[in-house]
Design a protein around this motif. Structure first.
Motif, PDB file in Angstrom:
ATOM      1  N   TYR A  49       0.836  -1.197   0.000  1.00 17.83           N
ATOM      2  CA  TYR A  49       0.000   0.000   0.000  1.00 17.83           C
ATOM      3  C   TYR A  49       0.873   1.250   0.000  1.00 17.83           C
ATOM      4  O   TYR A  49       2.009   1.215   0.450  1.00 17.83           O
ATOM      5  CB  TYR A  49      -0.923   0.007   1.229  1.00 17.83           C
ATOM      6  CG  TYR A  49      -1.734  -1.256   1.327  1.00 17.83           C
ATOM      7  CD1 TYR A  49      -2.818  -1.472   0.493  1.00 17.83           C
ATOM      8  CD2 TYR A  49      -1.387  -2.248   2.233  1.00 17.83           C
ATOM      9  CE1 TYR A  49      -3.540  -2.645   0.553  1.00 17.83           C
ATOM     10  CE2 TYR A  49      -2.114  -3.427   2.315  1.00 17.83           C
ATOM     11  CZ  TYR A  49      -3.180  -3.626   1.468  1.00 17.83           C
ATOM     12  OH  TYR A  49      -3.890  -4.786   1.526  1.00 17.83           O
ATOM     13  N   GLU A  69      -3.743   3.860  -1.323  1.00 25.02           N
ATOM     14  CA  GLU A  69      -4.110   2.919  -2.379  1.00 25.02           C
ATOM     15  C   GLU A  69      -3.274   1.657  -2.351  1.00 25.02           C
ATOM     16  O   GLU A  69      -2.144   1.646  -1.865  1.00 25.02           O
ATOM     17  CB  GLU A  69      -4.043   3.574  -3.744  1.00 25.02           C
ATOM     18  CG  GLU A  69      -2.683   4.006  -4.216  1.00 25.02           C
ATOM     19  CD  GLU A  69      -2.743   4.684  -5.578  1.00 25.02           C
ATOM     20  OE1 GLU A  69      -3.263   4.073  -6.521  1.00 25.02           O
ATOM     21  OE2 GLU A  69      -2.286   5.830  -5.665  1.00 25.02           O
ATOM     22  N   ALA A  70      -3.876   0.599  -2.879  1.00 26.93           N
ATOM     23  CA  ALA A  70      -3.203  -0.691  -2.998  1.00 26.93           C
ATOM     24  C   ALA A  70      -2.274  -0.653  -4.202  1.00 26.93           C
ATOM     25  O   ALA A  70      -2.624  -0.111  -5.252  1.00 26.93           O
ATOM     26  CB  ALA A  70      -4.228  -1.802  -3.159  1.00 26.93           C
ATOM     27  N   GLN A 124      -9.683  -0.509  -3.276  1.00 17.01           N
ATOM     28  CA  GLN A 124      -8.390  -0.384  -3.933  1.00 17.01           C
ATOM     29  C   GLN A 124      -7.749   0.960  -3.623  1.00 17.01           C
ATOM     30  O   GLN A 124      -6.539   1.096  -3.618  1.00 17.01           O
ATOM     31  CB  GLN A 124      -8.533  -0.538  -5.462  1.00 17.01           C
ATOM     32  CG  GLN A 124      -8.957  -1.920  -5.893  1.00 17.01           C
ATOM     33  CD  GLN A 124      -7.928  -2.969  -5.533  1.00 17.01           C
ATOM     34  OE1 GLN A 124      -6.731  -2.776  -5.688  1.00 17.01           O
ATOM     35  NE2 GLN A 124      -8.391  -4.099  -5.030  1.00 17.01           N
ATOM     36  N   LYS A 125      -8.622   1.966  -3.355  1.00 16.93           N
ATOM     37  CA  LYS A 125      -8.115   3.318  -3.120  1.00 16.93           C
ATOM     38  C   LYS A 125      -9.180   4.126  -2.393  1.00 16.93           C
ATOM     39  O   LYS A 125     -10.369   3.990  -2.668  1.00 16.93           O
ATOM     40  CB  LYS A 125      -7.782   3.961  -4.460  1.00 16.93           C
ATOM     41  CG  LYS A 125      -7.368   5.395  -4.393  1.00 16.93           C
ATOM     42  CD  LYS A 125      -6.776   5.929  -5.684  1.00 16.93           C
ATOM     43  CE  LYS A 125      -7.769   6.140  -6.776  1.00 16.93           C
ATOM     44  NZ  LYS A 125      -7.202   6.864  -7.923  1.00 16.93           N
ATOM     45  N   VAL A 145      -3.184  -0.460   7.691  1.00 10.82           N
ATOM     46  CA  VAL A 145      -4.061  -0.966   6.637  1.00 10.82           C
ATOM     47  C   VAL A 145      -4.322  -2.442   6.896  1.00 10.82           C
ATOM     48  O   VAL A 145      -3.393  -3.224   7.080  1.00 10.82           O
ATOM     49  CB  VAL A 145      -3.446  -0.758   5.242  1.00 10.82           C
ATOM     50  CG1 VAL A 145      -4.359  -1.314   4.160  1.00 10.82           C
ATOM     51  CG2 VAL A 145      -3.182   0.724   4.986  1.00 10.82           C
ATOM     52  N   GLN A 147      -5.758  -5.816   5.421  1.00 12.28           N
ATOM     53  CA  GLN A 147      -6.148  -6.557   4.221  1.00 12.28           C
ATOM     54  C   GLN A 147      -7.247  -7.553   4.568  1.00 12.28           C
ATOM     55  O   GLN A 147      -8.241  -7.673   3.868  1.00 12.28           O
ATOM     56  CB  GLN A 147      -4.941  -7.279   3.649  1.00 12.28           C
ATOM     57  CG  GLN A 147      -5.208  -8.006   2.344  1.00 12.28           C
ATOM     58  CD  GLN A 147      -3.924  -8.612   1.798  1.00 12.28           C
ATOM     59  OE1 GLN A 147      -2.816  -8.203   2.128  1.00 12.28           O
ATOM     60  NE2 GLN A 147      -4.073  -9.587   0.946  1.00 12.28           N
TER      61      GLN A 147
END
Length: 185
Positions: A49, A69-70, A124-125, A145, A147
């Motif tokens: 990220y 974002e990823a 994703q963002k 973050v 996941q």
């Protein structure tokens, strides 16, 4: 037998989604430690990220666009994003909530001093706007973050942003130079 099957189905429909996926209502990330409120260890690998910011310098009141974002197609379900002075441990400034996947958090009795996930959908963002406060030194945006329940990264950092107190700054965050046309003879 039929009643027993209905009970099992109802039980599974109510309780399994929260236990198999990312908990929806009660999962939060601590404002100070940036750790999720469940038992797991953060990942030691490089995070997939990135935190991007719209400017390198700021003045009090400037609005800075911040994007989490990823880097790959992994996505994320949860996050906590803050601005902190270098070597600081409390959030500075406030966020203007502009993305429907985000919500403001109150840390240290300051409304919207951090921003977090508003739902457990895979993202994703996300993009938000940070408003620079007065009397702040060099800072970075820092995030946790998540996941999924087993994979999360703590302490993801943006580049360093620097206050520009000595120059005038316009509303976009870019400095304006002053030119003097007076000559002394």
């Amino acid at each position: 037998m039929r009643r027993h099957s209905c009970f099992v189905f109802l039980f599974c429909a109510i309780f399994l989604p929260g236990s198999l996926g990312f908990p929806q209502a009660n999962t939060s990330i601590d404002c100070d430690s940036l750790l999720p409120n469940y038992e797991a260890e953060p990942q030691a690998s490089a995070p997939p990220y990135l935190i991007a910011v719209s400017f390198d310098n700021f003045e009090p009141g400037n609005e800075i666009q911040v994007t989490l974002e990823a880097l790959k197609d992994v996505g994320f379900k949860g996050f906590n994003l803050q601005a902190r002075e270098i070597e600081g441990d409390v959030p500075v400034g406030t966020f203007k909530i502009t993305d429907p996947n985000t919500k403001g958090l109150e840390c240290h009795n300051v409304t919207n001093s951090a921003v977090s996930h508003a739902n457990s959908d895979v993202k994703q963002k996300v993009t938000t706007t940070w408003i620079a406060p007065h009397d702040v030194r060099d800072l970075q945006f820092i995030a946790t973050v998540v996941q999924d329940l087993e994979k999360f990264w703590v302490g993801i950092q943006s580049k360093t942003l620097t206050p520009t107190h000595s120059e005038a700054v316009n509303g976009t965050g870019k400095s304006k130079r002053r030119v003097c046309f007076e000559c002394i003879c």
